[in-house]
Design a protein around this motif. Structure first.
Motif, mmCIF file in Angstrom:
data_model
loop_
_atom_site.group_PDB
_atom_site.id
_atom_site.type_symbol
_atom_site.label_atom_id
_atom_site.label_comp_id
_atom_site.label_asym_id
_atom_site.label_seq_id
_atom_site.Cartn_x
_atom_site.Cartn_y
_atom_site.Cartn_z
ATOM 1 N N TYR A 215 1.203 -1.376 0.370
ATOM 2 C CA TYR A 215 -0.516 -0.107 0.028
ATOM 3 C C TYR A 215 0.428 1.710 0.081
ATOM 4 N N ILE A 216 1.648 1.507 0.648
ATOM 5 C CA ILE A 216 3.222 2.660 0.294
ATOM 6 C C ILE A 216 3.805 2.972 -0.892
ATOM 7 N N LEU A 217 3.681 1.266 -0.951
ATOM 8 C CA LEU A 217 4.755 1.860 -2.099
ATOM 9 C C LEU A 217 4.078 1.872 -3.272
ATOM 10 N N ALA A 218 3.160 1.844 -3.553
ATOM 11 C CA ALA A 218 2.195 2.168 -4.456
ATOM 12 C C ALA A 218 1.589 4.058 -4.315
ATOM 13 N N HIS A 219 1.685 4.324 -3.232
ATOM 14 C CA HIS A 219 1.333 6.132 -2.925
ATOM 15 C C HIS A 219 2.096 6.151 -3.732
ATOM 16 N N PRO A 220 1.908 8.074 -3.794
ATOM 17 C CA PRO A 220 2.288 8.704 -4.082
ATOM 18 C C PRO A 220 2.860 9.916 -3.071
ATOM 19 N N THR A 221 1.869 10.234 -2.244
ATOM 20 C CA THR A 221 2.480 10.942 -0.629
ATOM 21 C C THR A 221 3.404 9.876 0.094
ATOM 22 N N LEU A 222 2.830 8.442 0.819
ATOM 23 C CA LEU A 222 3.168 7.805 2.344
ATOM 24 C C LEU A 222 4.375 7.288 1.549
ATOM 25 N N ARG A 223 4.792 7.036 0.062
ATOM 26 C CA ARG A 223 6.313 5.993 -0.516
ATOM 27 C C ARG A 223 7.090 7.108 -0.051
ATOM 28 N N PRO A 224 7.400 8.836 -0.592
ATOM 29 C CA PRO A 224 8.375 9.384 -0.078
ATOM 30 C C PRO A 224 8.477 9.775 1.403
ATOM 31 N N LEU A 225 7.629 9.959 2.014
ATOM 32 C CA LEU A 225 7.586 10.211 2.975
ATOM 33 C C LEU A 225 7.856 8.977 4.058
ATOM 34 N N LEU A 226 7.703 8.035 3.974
ATOM 35 C CA LEU A 226 8.344 6.708 4.466
ATOM 36 C C LEU A 226 10.046 6.651 4.196
ATOM 37 N N LEU A 227 10.223 6.347 2.909
ATOM 38 C CA LEU A 227 11.510 6.827 2.922
ATOM 39 C C LEU A 227 12.693 7.795 3.761
ATOM 40 N N ASN A 228 11.464 9.095 3.607
ATOM 41 C CA ASN A 228 12.823 10.327 4.010
ATOM 42 C C ASN A 228 12.454 10.244 5.467
ATOM 43 N N ALA A 229 11.365 9.647 6.288
ATOM 44 C CA ALA A 229 11.504 9.251 7.340
ATOM 45 C C ALA A 229 12.510 8.690 7.809
ATOM 46 N N MET A 230 12.808 6.933 6.929
ATOM 47 C CA MET A 230 13.631 5.529 7.785
ATOM 48 C C MET A 230 14.887 6.569 7.503
ATOM 49 N N VAL A 231 15.640 7.608 6.719
ATOM 50 C CA VAL A 231 17.098 7.994 6.415
ATOM 51 C C VAL A 231 17.404 9.338 7.814
ATOM 52 N N VAL A 232 15.957 9.792 7.713
ATOM 53 C CA VAL A 232 16.207 10.994 8.962
ATOM 54 C C VAL A 232 16.082 10.490 10.440
ATOM 55 N N ASN A 233 15.470 9.488 10.139
ATOM 56 C CA ASN A 233 15.132 9.170 11.916
ATOM 57 C C ASN A 233 16.665 8.113 11.898
ATOM 58 N N GLY A 234 16.802 7.430 10.961
ATOM 59 C CA GLY A 234 17.837 6.013 11.204
ATOM 60 C C GLY A 234 19.191 7.037 11.376
ATOM 61 N N LEU A 235 19.156 8.236 10.501
ATOM 62 C CA LEU A 235 20.794 8.863 11.010
ATOM 63 C C LEU A 235 20.698 9.835 12.264
ATOM 64 N N ILE A 236 19.900 10.569 12.684
ATOM 65 C CA ILE A 236 19.360 10.626 13.946
ATOM 66 C C ILE A 236 19.083 10.502 15.457
ATOM 67 N N MET A 237 19.047 8.867 15.018
ATOM 68 C CA MET A 237 18.799 7.909 16.376
ATOM 69 C C MET A 237 20.104 7.336 16.222
ATOM 70 N N ALA A 238 20.962 6.927 15.326
ATOM 71 C CA ALA A 238 22.326 6.648 15.379
ATOM 72 C C ALA A 238 23.466 7.701 16.201
ATOM 73 N N ALA A 239 22.911 8.482 15.825
ATOM 74 C CA ALA A 239 24.035 9.124 16.164
ATOM 75 C C ALA A 239 23.744 9.356 17.948
ATOM 76 N N GLU A 240 22.721 8.819 18.353
ATOM 77 C CA GLU A 240 22.696 9.044 19.744
ATOM 78 C C GLU A 240 22.860 8.561 20.754
ATOM 79 N N PRO A 241 23.988 7.286 20.916
ATOM 80 C CA PRO A 241 24.698 6.298 21.765
ATOM 81 C C PRO A 241 25.563 7.051 21.216
ATOM 82 N N LEU A 242 25.836 7.557 20.120
ATOM 83 C CA LEU A 242 27.209 8.038 19.785
ATOM 84 C C LEU A 242 27.460 9.175 20.360
#
Length: 419
Positions: A215-242
């Motif tokens: 459903y997400i990957l077929a949706h023109p709004t949800l798909r880019p929002l998910l990709l952005n969330a994965m990158v942003v949340n991933g990089l911010i949280m990766a730096a937290e323990p460091l």
């Protein structure tokens, strides 16, 4: 907190339950990292592995929970997940009291809590969409966001003081009890909830596990929002323990200084941002405000690479966190509202589960990668690289607004992506 529109008694109980668990989580902010560093004397690789593995395995365990939650009453699921988190967290102080606490147990508890978080969020999102009219979703999400950041502002400094006075497991106990109180609050909501009708096959099939991602990957709004969330949340949280290793280990910050520098500014910024989300959206439009705040939040984290010991370092961390989290506070309720309005009512739990699993997997992968990067270079270097990469993350945001699920006419999932 955000807005004065009355959303009813049942939403009031839901909000109260969310608030008590949020304050418990605020008190327990970084508790496992503190225990790994201060009790088990773990290094940066182990601390990063704890954060990464718990999320990764928890996300894997949660994959079948989306379809399972979709066709069940949501309140019983939420109560069950609260009680699961309560029981899992309570094992930590018990083990510590008898001198039996191990790194493996912290990891196991992290897995259980991560999986329960995903199932709870899927059920609560679906329940909220059914409980609140579409025009009030941004109001409700802004209130949740304000509560989150208020608890972030007050909880960690108090948690740091509690750790200093009563020991490292104090905040874990508080976090566990908060989930028990949340379960009681959700039970007090009352009312009837119809059992969702299952469409298609009567039993869960292997292919059903991927429905949320389809459903997400077929949706023109949800798909880019998910990709952005994965990158942003991933990089911010990766730096937290460091950042914890850098401040607590290399630069000599005490736990209360660390909590104050991060949490106080974060809470204030997030609260202000969440209060601004609704009036800004009313004036400039939800999509435009989400896009601008999504761009601005990527500009701050690189500043953490320049932190120094003492008061100047605390002031820099405070300033960076204030700017970052103010933008996040504006962005998050708009994202949550867009995610619900663009999702069909009978697919919310599956979509939110897929979203949580994807972001958790991204956070886990990037956290593990950045832990290795910090071990081969330095925590400061790894934090700097994460900040530089974040500057490119706005390219993933959707630049045009598409029709919501409830709009008449063409199915929005058939539109052309413009990200």
């Amino acid at each position: 907190m955000a807005g004065r529109r009355a959303l009813g008694r049942r939403f009031g109980w839901l909000w109260a339950s969310f608030a008590v668990s949020s304050y418990g989580t605020g008190l327990g902010f970084g508790a496992f990292s503190f225990m790994a560093i201060l009790v088990l004397h773990s290094g940066p690789t182990q601390v990063a592995a704890l954060a990464a593995s718990g999320r990764a395995v928890g996300a894997l365990v949660a994959v079948p929970l989306g379809p399972w939650v979709e066709f069940r009453r949501k309140r019983p699921v939420m109560i069950a997940m609260d009680l699961t988190r309560f029981g899992a967290l309570l094992t930590v102080p018990l083990a510590f009291a008898f001198g039996l606490l191990t790194f493996a147990q912290l990891l196991a508890v992290s897995v259980v809590v991560a999986a329960a978080n995903i199932a709870f969020n899927a059920a609560s999102g679906s329940y909220l969409k059914a409980l609140v009219p579409p025009e009030d979703l941004l109001v409700a999400n802004s209130r949740f966001e304000s509560t989150t950041w208020t608890s972030t502002m007050l909880g960690p400094p108090l948690g740091g003081v509690a750790i200093g006075l009563f020991g490292p497991v104090t905040t874990v106990v508080a976090d566990a009890v908060s989930y028990l109180l949340s379960a009681l609050g959700i039970r007090a909501i009352g009312g009837t909830e119809p059992r969702p009708e299952r469409s298609g096959a009567p039993r869960l099939r292997a292919g059903d596990l991927l429905d949320g991602w389809r459903y997400i990957l077929a949706h023109p709004t949800l798909r880019p929002l998910l990709l952005n969330a994965m990158v942003v949340n991933g990089l911010i949280m990766a730096a937290e323990p460091l950042l914890a290793v850098l401040l607590l280990g290399h630069l000599g910050f005490s736990p209360w200084q660390y909590a104050l520098a991060l949490a106080a500014s974060s809470g204030a910024g997030g609260f202000v941002g969440s209060r601004l989300a609704r009036p800004l959206a009313a004036r400039f439009g939800q999509h435009r405000v989400m896009l601008v705040s999504g761009v601005l939040r990527a500009c701050w984290p690189v500043g953490l690479a320049f932190v120094r010991p003492g008061v100047p370092g605390m002031l820099l961390v405070t300033a960076v966190q204030l700017g970052l989290v103010t933008c996040i506070g504006v962005f998050n309720p708009l994202l949550a509202t867009a995610r619900l309005t663009h999702t069909a009512p009978d697919r919310v739990a599956r979509t939110l589960t897929a979203w949580s699993v994807s972001t958790s997997a991204a956070i886990a992968t990037l956290t593990a990668t950045w832990g290795l990067l910090a071990a081969t270079t330095t925590p400061r270097t790894a934090i700097a690289i994460a900040g530089v990469l974040l500057l490119a993350s706005p390219l993933l945001l959707p630049r045009r607004e598409h029709a919501t699920h409830d709009d008449p006419g063409k199915d929005p999932s058939a539109s052309t992506l413009s990200a």
